[in-house]
Design a protein around this motif. Structure first.
Motif, short mmCIF file in Angstrom:
data_model
loop_
_atom_site.label_atom_id
_atom_site.label_comp_id
_atom_site.label_asym_id
_atom_site.label_seq_id
_atom_site.Cartn_x
_atom_site.Cartn_y
_atom_site.Cartn_z
N CYS A 54 29.07 3.67 20.60
CA CYS A 54 30.16 2.88 20.01
C CYS A 54 31.23 3.77 19.37
N CYS B 185 29.38 -4.85 19.78
CA CYS B 185 28.26 -3.61 19.30
C CYS B 185 27.30 -4.13 18.63
N CYS C 293 31.51 2.88 15.45
CA CYS C 293 30.27 3.22 14.23
C CYS C 293 29.09 4.34 14.93
ZN LIG Z 1 29.64 -0.18 16.67
#
Ligand SMILES: [Zn+2]
Lengths: 322, 267
Positions: free
Chosen positions: B28, B9, B31
């Motif tokens: 993601c 990511c 996050c």
């Molecule tokens: Zn992430």
């Protein structure tokens, strides 16, 4: 000798001119043999002058358009307009020195004028941010546009900016928003709009006030999607290639005429408008007046429609089936 | 492991499995970082299944300036078409969103940075014109590096052309919702992208006029963290809201509903 700003491509010419001046300052009664040398040099300078300034490359024109002595918006306001009433501020944040807005009279015709404003010296240029506009400058111009529309005053714009200012505060105050709104407003004005490219036409910052029912370009003015330096540093990772890139970008007055963006070109004296501004001012005044007279009495709706059609026709596309 | 099964990511540097990312609209799961989408993925995100019918699919760019700098523009175009499977950097078409008839547009950053040249400008202007004549709301997902340098002034003029087209839409009171996605900068931001009635942005998207590098060079200092993000724009009053991808469809639907006269009354 008075300090004179010398562009790179003018250097060989200026060297000869300096040499000639030195010779002339000598006592010629004592050195009669120098007369012949002076004659020869004078002829050489004449020829070089002609060849230096004819067939200028795109990059040479860009340099000329930025010449510090080149007539600026302020000079046009003082020479081709009368009864100038400057209007300040955007009513939101401030009064951007990089843009001037005014009500003015040109050959007896009342108009609204908006122009980019560069300075003539460092002090002025700092106050005017070298003609690089912040959002409040575009919003100031928008105020004038609305006023022009409301009271039926034709709009004359003078284009001379390196571009919209790339800075933190400009972004915080919505640089993109200010330009976009100005473009939408310009497209819909119900009064005649004449734009004149007098120097630099740097990208979106120029465009925000830089188009109309007619676009008049000075011979050595440029108008570009991006400055040649910035384009060179993106495409070549080398801003030194600006001169090469300048000729690819189709940014000269001739290019714009060919692409159907500009409508007419005002010739400049050999070496640029600053060499002899008076005839340039006169020609610009006549061209503006002639456009205004041609558009006088055209109904608002028709002006807007025609302007839209004109915009819609700009661009080169292929529809032959991908 | 074979390529494409997992990736790191860009937001949190953690490993994300391809299937996991696809199921989560390429956001993601750790996050919330929003990965870029293609134009087709953008359309799929909002349009009712099977409803999108492309307008002006045949319309493409030429090379009017025979532009060559470092690389020939014709080669840029050919490569972009090959790589993206698209004719140009923008897709526009008729579609429905939760049953509302709309004109839907989406830009594809992979295609020469979704820069706006003559063809993009023309397609965008025609999309707005179709919306006016059929009174369809416009929904546009933008992404762009700005004007397409390789078409010189013809590109710059597209800013004015598209802005004038939006003005006509506004005059006819046809609603327009734009969604600013990562990244939207330069001439597209400074024209039709921000002229919408309601401007939304995806979380963390870079949106601005001048690019961050250009600003750093100009002011000779580093930019503050979070500068020119969607959240920064929200804080400065420039966008109506920052909407996570998973909520976009619902938000856009509700907005169209309000702006088209509240036809789908609240229950
Ligand atoms: Zn992430």
């Amino acid at each position: 000798m008075r300090y004179r700003h010398v562009l790179d491509f003018e250097r060989p010419l200026v060297e000869l001119e300096t040499k000639l001046e030195e010779l002339r300052s000598l006592d010629l009664a004592e050195h009669p043999e120098l007369l012949e040398e002076i004659d020869r040099l004078t002829q050489e300078i004449e020829a070089l002058h002609e060849s230096t300034y004819s067939d200028l490359s795109a990059w040479e024109k860009v340099q000329l358009s930025r010449h510090p002595d080149r007539p600026k918006t302020q000079d046009y306001l003082e020479t081709i307009f009368t009864d100038v009433v400057e209007l300040h501020g955007d009513r939101l944040y401030g009064d951007d020195g990089a843009v001037v807005t005014a009500l003015a009279t040109i050959a007896g015709r009342r108009v609204a004028v908006a122009g980019h404003r560069k300075g003539k010296n460092i002090r002025e240029n700092i106050a005017r941010n070298f003609g690089m506009v912040h959002p409040e400058g575009f919003r100031k111009a928008m105020r004038l546009m609305r006023l022009a529309d409301k009271f039926g005053l034709p709009l004359v714009t003078l284009i001379d900016t390196p571009g919209a200012y790339p800075g933190i505060e400009a972004e915080e105050r919505g640089q993109a928003w200010a330009i976009a709104e100005s473009l939408a407003l310009l497209g819909g004005l119900g009064v005649p709009v004449v734009a004149v490219g007098i120097g630099e036409g740097g990208s979106g910052g120029a465009l925000a006030i830089g188009f109309g029912d007619r676009l008049i370009m000075l011979e050595n003015a440029y108008y570009s999607v991006i400055t040649p330096e910035a384009c060179a540093s993106i495409l070549h990772k080398d801003s030194e290639k600006a001169s090469e890139v300048a000729s690819c970008l189709a940014l000269t007055a001739d290019d714009l005429l060919r692409l159907g963006i500009a409508d007419e070109i005002v010739p400049e004296p050999l070496g640029g408008a600053h060499r002899d501004p008076a005839p340039v001012f006169q020609e610009v005044r006549e061209r503006i007046v002639s456009v205004l007279d041609g558009l006088a009495g055209v109904p608002a709706q028709e002006l807007v429609e025609k302007r839209y059609e004109r915009l819609r026709s700009i661009g080169v596309i292929d529809e032959s089936a991908g | 492991m074979p390529d494409g099964v997992w990736s790191k990511c860009e937001g949190c540097r953690r490993i994300v499995y391809a299937g996991q990312l696809a199921d989560n609209l390429r956001v993601c799961p750790h996050c919330g970082h929003h990965s870029d989408l293609t134009a087709i993925e953008r359309i799929d995100l909002l349009a009712d299944p099977g409803s999108f019918v492309e307008l002006d699919a045949e319309l493409t760019s030429c090379d009017p300036l025979r532009f060559v700098a470092a690389k020939a523009y014709v080669d840029n175009l050919a490569e972009a078409r090959e790589r993206c499977g698209l004719a140009e950097a923008v897709l526009c078409g008729r579609a429905s969103i939760s049953g509302h008839p709309v004109v839907l547009g989406a830009m594809d950053f992979r295609f020469i940075g979704a820069s706006m040249g003559s063809a993009v400008g023309e397609k965008v202007a025609r999309a707005f014109e179709t919306a006016v004549s059929e009174r369809r709301a416009v929904v546009f997902s933008t992404a762009s590096g700005g004007a397409r340098m390789q078409e010189g002034m013809l590109s710059l003029m597209q800013m004015l052309k598209t802005s004038a087209a939006v003005r006509r839409l506004a005059e006819e009171r046809v609603p327009y919702i734009s969604i600013l996605t990562n990244p939207t900068t330069g001439g597209v931001t400074a024209s039709f992208a921000v002229l919408a009635d309601v401007v939304l942005a995806e979380p963390g998207a870079l949106v601005g006029f001048a690019g961050p590098r250009v600003i750093e060079q100009s002011i000779k200092q580093h930019l503050p963290k979070g500068f020119q993000t969607s959240e920064f724009l929200l804080e400065h009053g420039m966008v109506d809201d920052v909407v996570p991808r998973g909520q976009l469809l619902a938000r856009v639907t509700l907005l169209i509903d309000y702006l088209t006269g509240g036809g789908g009354e609240a229950s």
